[in-house]
Design a protein around this motif. Sequence first.
Motif, PDB file in Angstrom:
ATOM      1  N   UNK A 254       0.845  -1.186   0.000  1.00  0.00           N
ATOM      2  CA  UNK A 254       0.000   0.000   0.000  1.00  0.00           C
ATOM      3  C   UNK A 254       0.882   1.238   0.000  1.00  0.00           C
ATOM      4  N   UNK A 255       0.702   2.080  -1.022  1.00  0.00           N
ATOM      5  CA  UNK A 255       1.394   3.366  -1.140  1.00  0.00           C
ATOM      6  C   UNK A 255       0.440   4.482  -0.725  1.00  0.00           C
ATOM      7  N   UNK A 256       0.933   5.687  -0.465  1.00  0.00           N
ATOM      8  CA  UNK A 256       0.075   6.750   0.071  1.00  0.00           C
ATOM      9  C   UNK A 256      -0.936   7.299  -0.930  1.00  0.00           C
ATOM     10  N   UNK A 257      -1.835   8.112  -0.409  1.00  0.00           N
ATOM     11  CA  UNK A 257      -2.696   8.964  -1.224  1.00  0.00           C
ATOM     12  C   UNK A 257      -1.811   9.892  -2.048  1.00  0.00           C
ATOM     13  N   UNK A 258      -2.290  10.255  -3.238  1.00  0.00           N
ATOM     14  CA  UNK A 258      -1.597  11.239  -4.078  1.00  0.00           C
ATOM     15  C   UNK A 258      -0.154  10.833  -4.369  1.00  0.00           C
ATOM     16  N   UNK A 259       0.062   9.543  -4.588  1.00  0.00           N
ATOM     17  CA  UNK A 259       1.411   9.100  -4.962  1.00  0.00           C
ATOM     18  C   UNK A 259       1.787   9.611  -6.351  1.00  0.00           C
ATOM     19  N   UNK A 260       0.807   9.784  -7.236  1.00  0.00           N
ATOM     20  CA  UNK A 260       1.108  10.293  -8.574  1.00  0.00           C
ATOM     21  C   UNK A 260       1.781  11.663  -8.504  1.00  0.00           C
TER      22      UNK A 260
END
Length: 515
Positions: A254-260
């Motif tokens: 699981x990566x964070x919110x707003x990783x883009x």
Amino acid sequence: MSSQPHETSATTFAIVLAGGASSRLGGTDKTRMEVAGATTLERVLRSAHVDERIVVGPAGDGGPDLARIHGARFVLEDPPRSGPLAALARGVAEISGDLSDGPGGGATVLVLGGDMPLLRAETLTALTSTSASEQKVAALAGSDGHVQYLCAAWPLARLRAALDALEQSDGGWANLSLRRLYDQLGADELLTRRAAGAEDSDIDTPEALGAARDAAGPRIALAQIEVSEDVEVTRRTVRAAVAEAAAAGAQLVLLPEATLTPFGTDLHAIADAHHDSFEQLIQELATTHRLVVVAGSFTPADGGRVHNTVIARGPDDENRPADEDGPADENGPADEPLAADAAGAIGEPGAVRAEYRKIHLFDAYGSRESETVAPGEELVVIDLGGARLGIATCYDVRFPEQFSALARRGAQAILLPLAWADGPGKSEQLRLLLQARALDSTTVVLAADQAPPAQYTGKAARGIGQSAVIGPLGQIRQELGREPGLLVVDLDLEEVRDARAALPVLEHGVPLPRD
């Protein structure tokens, strides 16, 4: 991100007793039984966060890989098959050889069974810490109070003294039971820690093996990363984080919110220019590393806004080797129908392909997320490794009904990517909210936040760190600080079942009148 070099001057050891064949399991080595994608021995080794691991038992075919991955050393008792106490003494002798340049009086030894697949890293760390600070034996105890002899931390000097007292007149400890070792302890020398869920399970019978497999959920990694305004820099960070999670045996990262791209950038322009390639990257990493990748992105929406979108991708089925195809496990009924794009067969990561659009938008503390982000409307769950996982995002954590609704759809854990806004009291609020939502829904809450840039002084939310694993009764199991790092947790589904039996809030909830 979180890997540490191997310590050569070890002060904390694990002695793992392995190689025990069970007649009730057809003479099979129970430490090499597979549970949730890994052998019981490997699961024990990866839970023991110590300076050095010594396995007393045959290395077997997989021994070299286990030794390389976990820094383990295999030794054999002499004579072979002379009993658990003799095997333990062999491990202590190996430690003594390592400490030949000093007495090692301050060393602590974890004594573990290689057939205990649901041991938790945080529990073993707590036992070791307690033993070291109190200079007593700290052991795991089952729900019935029974002491688990093969899950205990000993001061090395006390362990040596107890073994010396039991050594037979002709030398050795053959055919002596571990109970004899514990009989050497005074009433005030043994401290116990009560087990949660199925962590005290060991594999002795087909029934015990079946129960352990039923309780063992997927291994999940939470990657706390710093998200750069440079998309290419973030892509490299994501590649490294997913590779580290895969090396740790994770089945989902699981990566964070707003990783883009972080908040405070031109979300619509970057979503138009980079979301498709970012989605391709997530799919590529999922396929390459054979795990599910869940990450926060932004997708174009009407009116010049974007959706704050969490994408979940498993390995591409078309690229799977033929020998990995197999029947999917049966999925029990949920309380409500699943979102159409989220259904997938349990245990088949290739079936995971879902998108969740953030429902609650952060119009608070002076921020107006709704000006640039359009809200979503659907709840989403995915199935993996015998577990059902709900998805929510950041500000959703302030709305308990969403977490309860996901639990009623069968979610035993909730994936919560964050880009938490910093400010007075916000750290305390986050910790409190994570614990409260776990209690509201009796789920394991898995929160992955952005690591804040060291010199950042802007107003846009860039995370505060503090990624955490919260148990279904609100216990903080693991937590990071502000720096980048990786948390890894093996879901214990028995713990969730126990929590729901003890605290049946999902059954007791009733509709309330609305104004």
